[in-house]
Design a protein around this motif. Structure first.
Motif, PDB file in Angstrom:
ATOM      1  N   LEU A 235       0.809  -1.218   0.000  1.00 20.71           N
ATOM      2  CA  LEU A 235       0.000   0.000   0.000  1.00 20.71           C
ATOM      3  C   LEU A 235       0.843   1.268   0.000  1.00 20.71           C
ATOM      4  O   LEU A 235       0.404   2.306  -0.484  1.00 20.71           O
ATOM      5  N   LYS A 236       2.052   1.186   0.560  1.00 16.72           N
ATOM      6  CA  LYS A 236       2.986   2.328   0.573  1.00 16.72           C
ATOM      7  C   LYS A 236       2.276   3.616   1.036  1.00 16.72           C
ATOM      8  O   LYS A 236       2.114   4.566   0.271  1.00 16.72           O
ATOM      9  N   PRO A 237       1.857   3.654   2.291  1.00 20.09           N
ATOM     10  CA  PRO A 237       1.062   4.791   2.769  1.00 20.09           C
ATOM     11  C   PRO A 237       1.864   6.083   2.896  1.00 20.09           C
ATOM     12  O   PRO A 237       3.084   6.064   3.066  1.00 20.09           O
ATOM     13  N   GLU A 238       1.135   7.174   2.834  1.00 23.76           N
ATOM     14  CA  GLU A 238       1.691   8.504   3.076  1.00 23.76           C
ATOM     15  C   GLU A 238       0.899   9.156   4.190  1.00 23.76           C
ATOM     16  O   GLU A 238      -0.326   8.983   4.267  1.00 23.76           O
ATOM     17  N   GLN A 241      -3.239  10.038   4.716  1.00 20.00           N
ATOM     18  CA  GLN A 241      -4.157   9.263   3.885  1.00 20.00           C
ATOM     19  C   GLN A 241      -5.162   8.507   4.750  1.00 20.00           C
ATOM     20  O   GLN A 241      -4.953   8.290   5.943  1.00 20.00           O
ATOM     21  N   VAL A 242      -6.269   8.096   4.112  1.00 21.58           N
ATOM     22  CA  VAL A 242      -7.314   7.352   4.802  1.00 21.58           C
ATOM     23  C   VAL A 242      -7.152   5.864   4.475  1.00 21.58           C
ATOM     24  O   VAL A 242      -7.147   5.471   3.311  1.00 21.58           O
ATOM     25  N   LEU A 243      -7.031   5.047   5.512  1.00 24.85           N
ATOM     26  CA  LEU A 243      -6.883   3.599   5.385  1.00 24.85           C
ATOM     27  C   LEU A 243      -8.116   2.920   5.953  1.00 24.85           C
ATOM     28  O   LEU A 243      -8.535   3.219   7.072  1.00 24.85           O
ATOM     29  N   VAL A 255      -3.267  -5.472  13.664  1.00 26.13           N
ATOM     30  CA  VAL A 255      -1.901  -4.956  13.559  1.00 26.13           C
ATOM     31  C   VAL A 255      -1.812  -3.920  12.438  1.00 26.13           C
ATOM     32  O   VAL A 255      -1.141  -2.890  12.580  1.00 26.13           O
ATOM     33  N   VAL A 256      -2.493  -4.178  11.313  1.00 23.08           N
ATOM     34  CA  VAL A 256      -2.493  -3.214  10.207  1.00 23.08           C
ATOM     35  C   VAL A 256      -2.984  -1.856  10.691  1.00 23.08           C
ATOM     36  O   VAL A 256      -2.382  -0.820  10.414  1.00 23.08           O
ATOM     37  N   GLY A 257      -4.098  -1.865  11.414  1.00 27.69           N
ATOM     38  CA  GLY A 257      -4.663  -0.602  11.879  1.00 27.69           C
ATOM     39  C   GLY A 257      -3.736   0.160  12.793  1.00 27.69           C
ATOM     40  O   GLY A 257      -3.576   1.385  12.670  1.00 27.69           O
ATOM     41  N   GLN A 258      -3.081  -0.533  13.713  1.00 25.88           N
ATOM     42  CA  GLN A 258      -2.194   0.151  14.656  1.00 25.88           C
ATOM     43  C   GLN A 258      -0.913   0.636  13.980  1.00 25.88           C
ATOM     44  O   GLN A 258      -0.395   1.710  14.307  1.00 25.88           O
ATOM     45  N   LEU A 259      -0.409  -0.149  13.021  1.00 28.91           N
ATOM     46  CA  LEU A 259       0.740   0.326  12.247  1.00 28.91           C
ATOM     47  C   LEU A 259       0.351   1.547  11.422  1.00 28.91           C
ATOM     48  O   LEU A 259       1.151   2.470  11.247  1.00 28.91           O
ATOM     49  N   GLY A 260      -0.881   1.543  10.918  1.00 31.04           N
ATOM     50  CA  GLY A 260      -1.358   2.693  10.160  1.00 31.04           C
ATOM     51  C   GLY A 260      -1.391   3.962  10.998  1.00 31.04           C
ATOM     52  O   GLY A 260      -1.028   5.049  10.524  1.00 31.04           O
ATOM     53  N   LYS A 261      -1.814   3.838  12.242  1.00 31.01           N
ATOM     54  CA  LYS A 261      -1.814   5.008  13.128  1.00 31.01           C
ATOM     55  C   LYS A 261      -0.397   5.496  13.385  1.00 31.01           C
ATOM     56  O   LYS A 261      -0.137   6.708  13.408  1.00 31.01           O
ATOM     57  N   ILE A 262       0.527   4.560  13.583  1.00 34.07           N
ATOM     58  CA  ILE A 262       1.921   4.944  13.788  1.00 34.07           C
ATOM     59  C   ILE A 262       2.461   5.684  12.560  1.00 34.07           C
ATOM     60  O   ILE A 262       3.267   6.607  12.678  1.00 34.07           O
ATOM     61  N   ALA A 263       1.980   5.285  11.361  1.00 33.91           N
ATOM     62  CA  ALA A 263       2.435   5.900  10.113  1.00 33.91           C
ATOM     63  C   ALA A 263       1.724   7.212   9.804  1.00 33.91           C
ATOM     64  O   ALA A 263       1.966   7.813   8.754  1.00 33.91           O
TER      65      ALA A 263
END
Length: 369
Positions: A235-238, A241-243, A255-263
């Protein structure tokens, strides 16, 4: 510096508890690959997609009669005279009709072979119960050959039916290298047996950070690795962005959601109960909904009125169809699992699954233009 909550330590169940579980199945293998679409359309990436081999259904299959779900598992005793020791193992008795039931499995008592050079004997402590395992158990309309005690190789026939997956265990005996002595906690893939003998090269000692040991099958194991790879490599987030994560309360989705918040992302998710939705908020999700009580398309319009940039798909089905109408131009999708389809029963399950995935892709492409 960052603490990652993992709501499903029970995802790695004690062996005795797993005997009564309804999510059993043999280990499957996956091949990650990425399919890129041209123009301003959505880029699709399939990460560890469960290969839907064995899910082909045959029309006209009569439904199975109602059974007592509390009935004990079928038990099978092989001749263990003269064995070094014995072990109990879980084997597949028949192919499930949709969601696996306890009656689809049995417990067999088998002989444990003596160690050969380079092997270890491991006592299972935790086994991982994962949705993708359902894909390797066959489809409706298929039947397993009856176990025949008078067959030329009854043990070999039974061994082919043993359920397996990722496990954590303790080394009881070792004829392997010095770095795997007796008493070592290890992880690896082997059959669901109380005791298993396997090559020492196929087990890996746990590190000090694997605390509790079951984390080696969850956030610090395959689900965690899948989450990290799918989010950051596909996904290469920036930041900003909305995940959106379907199946967000599962071992990978959480885990995806929490990593997304960290990012630095705005993270949304779906789950199947009010309690799970509340726990998603407790983990830091910015928004969540219960797909059993709220229409997914309406929920996404409410939570993400301006659309979604990134979608980590664990479920497929109606939720993914709804996401197709919310993706922004240039959005990216990581298809990690199709849980919705794994438990469907009756004729046409494979065809319907393929049609759903095709419609999802077409709808996303049209929406991105």
């Amino acid at each position: 510096p960052c603490r990652i909550l993992f709501p499903l330590p029970v995802d790695s169940l004690l062996l005795e508890s797993a005997v009564g579980s309804q999510a059993l199945g043999p280990l499957s293998r996956f091949s990650p690959f990425e399919l890129m679409c041209s123009r301003r359309c959505v880029s699709f990436a399939l990460v560890s997609v469960a290969v839907i081999i064995g899910l082909v259904n045959r029309a006209g299959v009569p439904p199975r009669p109602q059974e007592d779900k509390d009935a004990p598992l079928t038990r099978l005793q092989l001749n263990t005279t003269g064995a070094h020791r014995t072990t109990r193992c879980i084997y597949q008795l028949r192919i499930p009709d949709g969601f696996p039931e306890v009656q689809d499995f049995g417990i067999a008592t088998l002989p444990v072979p003596a160690l050969r050079p380079g092997e270890v004997m491991v006592e299972s402590k935790f086994v991982s119960v994962d949705p993708y395992m359902r894909t390797g158990m066959g489809g409706v309309g298929q039947e397993l050959e009856p176990l025949n005690g008078s067959a030329p190789d009854p043990l070999g026939q039974l061994l082919a039916r043993l359920v397996g997956g990722e496990n954590v265990g303790k080394v009881l005996e070792s004829a392997g290298p010095a770095e795997i002595p007796v008493g070592t906690l290890v992880r690896g893939s082997w059959r669901w047996c109380e005791v298993a003998v396997l090559p020492a090269s196929l087990v890996f000692p746990l590190d000090s950070y694997h605390e509790p040991a079951s984390s080696a099958l969850g956030v610090l194991g395959m689900p965690g690795r899948t989450a990290y790879y799918g989010l950051f490599e596909v996904l290469k987030p920036e930041p900003g962005q909305v995940l959106f994560v379907s199946g967000a309360h599962g071992a990978t989705g959480a885990v995806v959601g929490q990593l997304g918040k960290i990012a630095g992302l705005r993270v949304l998710g779906s789950a199947g109960s009010k309690q799970k939705v509340q726990e998603l908020y407790d983990m830091g999700f910015d928004g969540a909904f219960n797909y059993r009580e709220e229409d997914a398309q309406m929920a996404l319009k409410r939570l993400a009125p301006d659309g979604i940039d990134l979608y980590f798909d664990n479920t497929g089905g109606p939720v993914s169809e709804a996401v197709a109408f919310s993706l922004r131009p240039g959005g990216r999708v990581a298809i990690c699992g199709q849980i919705y389809w794994y438990q469907q029963s009756g004729p046409g399950r494979l065809a319907e699954s393929c049609c759903c995935s095709f419609n999802f892709a077409i709808s996303s492409l049209r929406n991105s233009e």
